[in-house]
Design a protein around this motif. Sequence first.
Motif, mmCIF file in Angstrom:
data_model
loop_
_atom_site.group_PDB
_atom_site.id
_atom_site.type_symbol
_atom_site.label_atom_id
_atom_site.label_comp_id
_atom_site.label_asym_id
_atom_site.label_seq_id
_atom_site.Cartn_x
_atom_site.Cartn_y
_atom_site.Cartn_z
ATOM 1 N N LYS A 1 1.419 1.064 -0.495
ATOM 2 C CA LYS A 1 0.273 0.697 -0.750
ATOM 3 C C LYS A 1 -0.734 1.916 -0.995
ATOM 4 O O LYS A 1 -0.502 2.801 -0.579
ATOM 5 C CB LYS A 1 -0.454 0.032 0.346
ATOM 6 C CG LYS A 1 -2.007 -0.692 -0.017
ATOM 7 C CD LYS A 1 -2.353 -1.301 1.497
ATOM 8 C CE LYS A 1 -3.766 -1.902 1.192
ATOM 9 N NZ LYS A 1 -4.369 -2.771 2.325
ATOM 10 N N VAL A 2 -1.507 2.118 -2.407
ATOM 11 C CA VAL A 2 -2.467 2.978 -2.567
ATOM 12 C C VAL A 2 -3.508 2.404 -2.302
ATOM 13 O O VAL A 2 -4.293 1.567 -2.840
ATOM 14 C CB VAL A 2 -2.253 3.492 -3.988
ATOM 15 C CG1 VAL A 2 -3.028 4.542 -4.351
ATOM 16 C CG2 VAL A 2 -0.716 3.602 -4.560
ATOM 17 N N VAL A 3 -4.271 3.301 -1.582
ATOM 18 C CA VAL A 3 -5.872 3.110 -0.932
ATOM 19 C C VAL A 3 -6.614 4.267 -1.319
ATOM 20 O O VAL A 3 -6.569 5.421 -0.816
ATOM 21 C CB VAL A 3 -5.840 2.901 0.502
ATOM 22 C CG1 VAL A 3 -7.038 2.529 0.965
ATOM 23 C CG2 VAL A 3 -4.894 1.821 0.936
ATOM 24 N N PRO A 4 -7.741 4.012 -2.055
ATOM 25 C CA PRO A 4 -8.548 4.892 -2.655
ATOM 26 C C PRO A 4 -9.784 5.106 -1.295
ATOM 27 O O PRO A 4 -9.896 4.477 -0.399
ATOM 28 C CB PRO A 4 -9.353 4.481 -3.627
ATOM 29 C CG PRO A 4 -9.369 2.938 -3.474
ATOM 30 C CD PRO A 4 -8.059 2.621 -2.779
ATOM 31 N N VAL A 5 -10.049 6.482 -1.257
ATOM 32 C CA VAL A 5 -11.047 7.168 -0.268
ATOM 33 C C VAL A 5 -12.337 7.694 -0.985
ATOM 34 O O VAL A 5 -12.184 8.450 -1.805
ATOM 35 C CB VAL A 5 -10.608 7.656 0.794
ATOM 36 C CG1 VAL A 5 -11.463 8.475 1.693
ATOM 37 C CG2 VAL A 5 -9.207 7.300 1.382
ATOM 38 N N PRO A 6 -13.471 7.369 -0.431
ATOM 39 C CA PRO A 6 -14.616 8.000 -1.226
ATOM 40 C C PRO A 6 -14.783 9.517 -1.195
ATOM 41 O O PRO A 6 -14.114 10.061 -0.259
ATOM 42 C CB PRO A 6 -15.883 7.368 -0.423
ATOM 43 C CG PRO A 6 -15.244 6.111 0.316
ATOM 44 C CD PRO A 6 -13.949 6.370 0.628
#
Length: 503
Positions: A214-219
Amino acid sequence: MSLKSKMMIPRLATIKRKSVQFDQSGGPTHNLALYLKAKTPEIVNLSHNVNPTSKRRREHQVVQSLCSKMAGIVEEIEDEHLKHLFDNKDVINVYNLDVVNLSAGAPGPDLLKRCIPLFMQATVHRMEKEQEHAYLFQYGITSGLWEYREQLSQFLTKRYSEQVNRADLVLTCGAAHGLVLIIDTFLPRNAVIFVEDVTYMIALEAFRQFPSMKVVPVPQTSEGVDTEALNIIASEEKSKGSWELTENKLFWAIFYTIPIFHNPTGLTMSQNCCESLVRVARKLDLAVVRDDVYNLLYYGDSDSPPRRLFSYDRGTEGFRGGHVISNGTFSKIMAPGVRVGWLEVAPRLALVLRNSYELFLRSGILKSGGAVNQYMSGVITSILELGLEDKHLDFLVHTCKERMQAVCDTLDQFLPSYCSFTRPEGGYFVWLRLPESVDANRLAKWCQDKYKVAAIPGSRFSVKQGFKNYLRLAIAFHQVEILTEATKNLCLGIQDYVGNKCK
């Protein structure tokens, strides 16, 4: 041909080869029949009540039809005489100045030509050393040529102004290969990959090759990743999963970043952000994988480039590191065609695994063939030993600094006031912010057609296809005169587009 079609071709070619067995035997081979039964609804949906002879006949017909279709698709592959990665009808050829392409993150031909005498001198030097045993042409040790890692550690220690140990280095075929090697070696199949809101677009493509992850973006903030948000998001993800960790698969997740002269933003992670990121990584036991690609292309006034995130991990008293992996390459500081790079792993990994490379010895990528790019690493060893890379890098820094300054000075002069950018202190890229109402994908096409200049829209760098009002400019390929004119034309194109298309 679409990316999806290209990705399908190897599998189709495999089926085509199996279809030869089909034609020779007069019926489907066992393995092909099983594969097609799993993949072909026409076979799967055949009624169990159908007469067995009729069912086999129908299977035979379906398999023949499918193999014929797939064989036809495979035969459509074109093998054009292309000269380089950008010599492709799907992209704007950066060598063709009909449209000045400010997209390519690569050194230009004037810089690459300077490598010719370097490699001629280094090749002669290396071949003289190989006269007795010719070890360079043998399978190499898994971690890479000892002399390469020794010379590289000395070079990096000098240029970083901090100690780099030979035993912590592993030879790779460049940063892209290093990234895949890290994922394949350290992570379980159900791992999580955290990335910044905008990040290197090719890394995002590499992550898609691991569909179970799973690829999860972070601010992000102006100082780097929002570490408070990372802590919250990663803690939540960790609480939801069950991780298949082993003596090889050490981490349930990685956070991928380019903390110095970031791609695409050009920003550098602050000291506070680096320290906070390392604390989060230790707390949640995830690995921070950082691309150290642009570090040495520093254009500031200090004697040394910004401090590496790797050093924050091992710099705490009583803690020897192990949550940050440095991924480096010669692509930007020498030439991308050499396909040589390195990983730097922390001492804790060496202790856990009894030696720095036991983990990599178990890697399916390295175990059979030994060192990757053994020969080229030997030639680069001579380039380092003879001091040629120091001189070459000094020239690259001087030249790229001039090019970065030319682009930024032109933006200062011609960029409309409703746009903004931050002047980077190094690296290849400038990140333009446009008005919220502007779709950079449409703007880029407009500027390409009308003003003969191209740049990459921000959405290409986003997991969620956000940042649509941003453009990335690259400074390394073209000389100053071309860069200045193209940047001016881009500014005029933005002004024209906003004035005419956004009313």
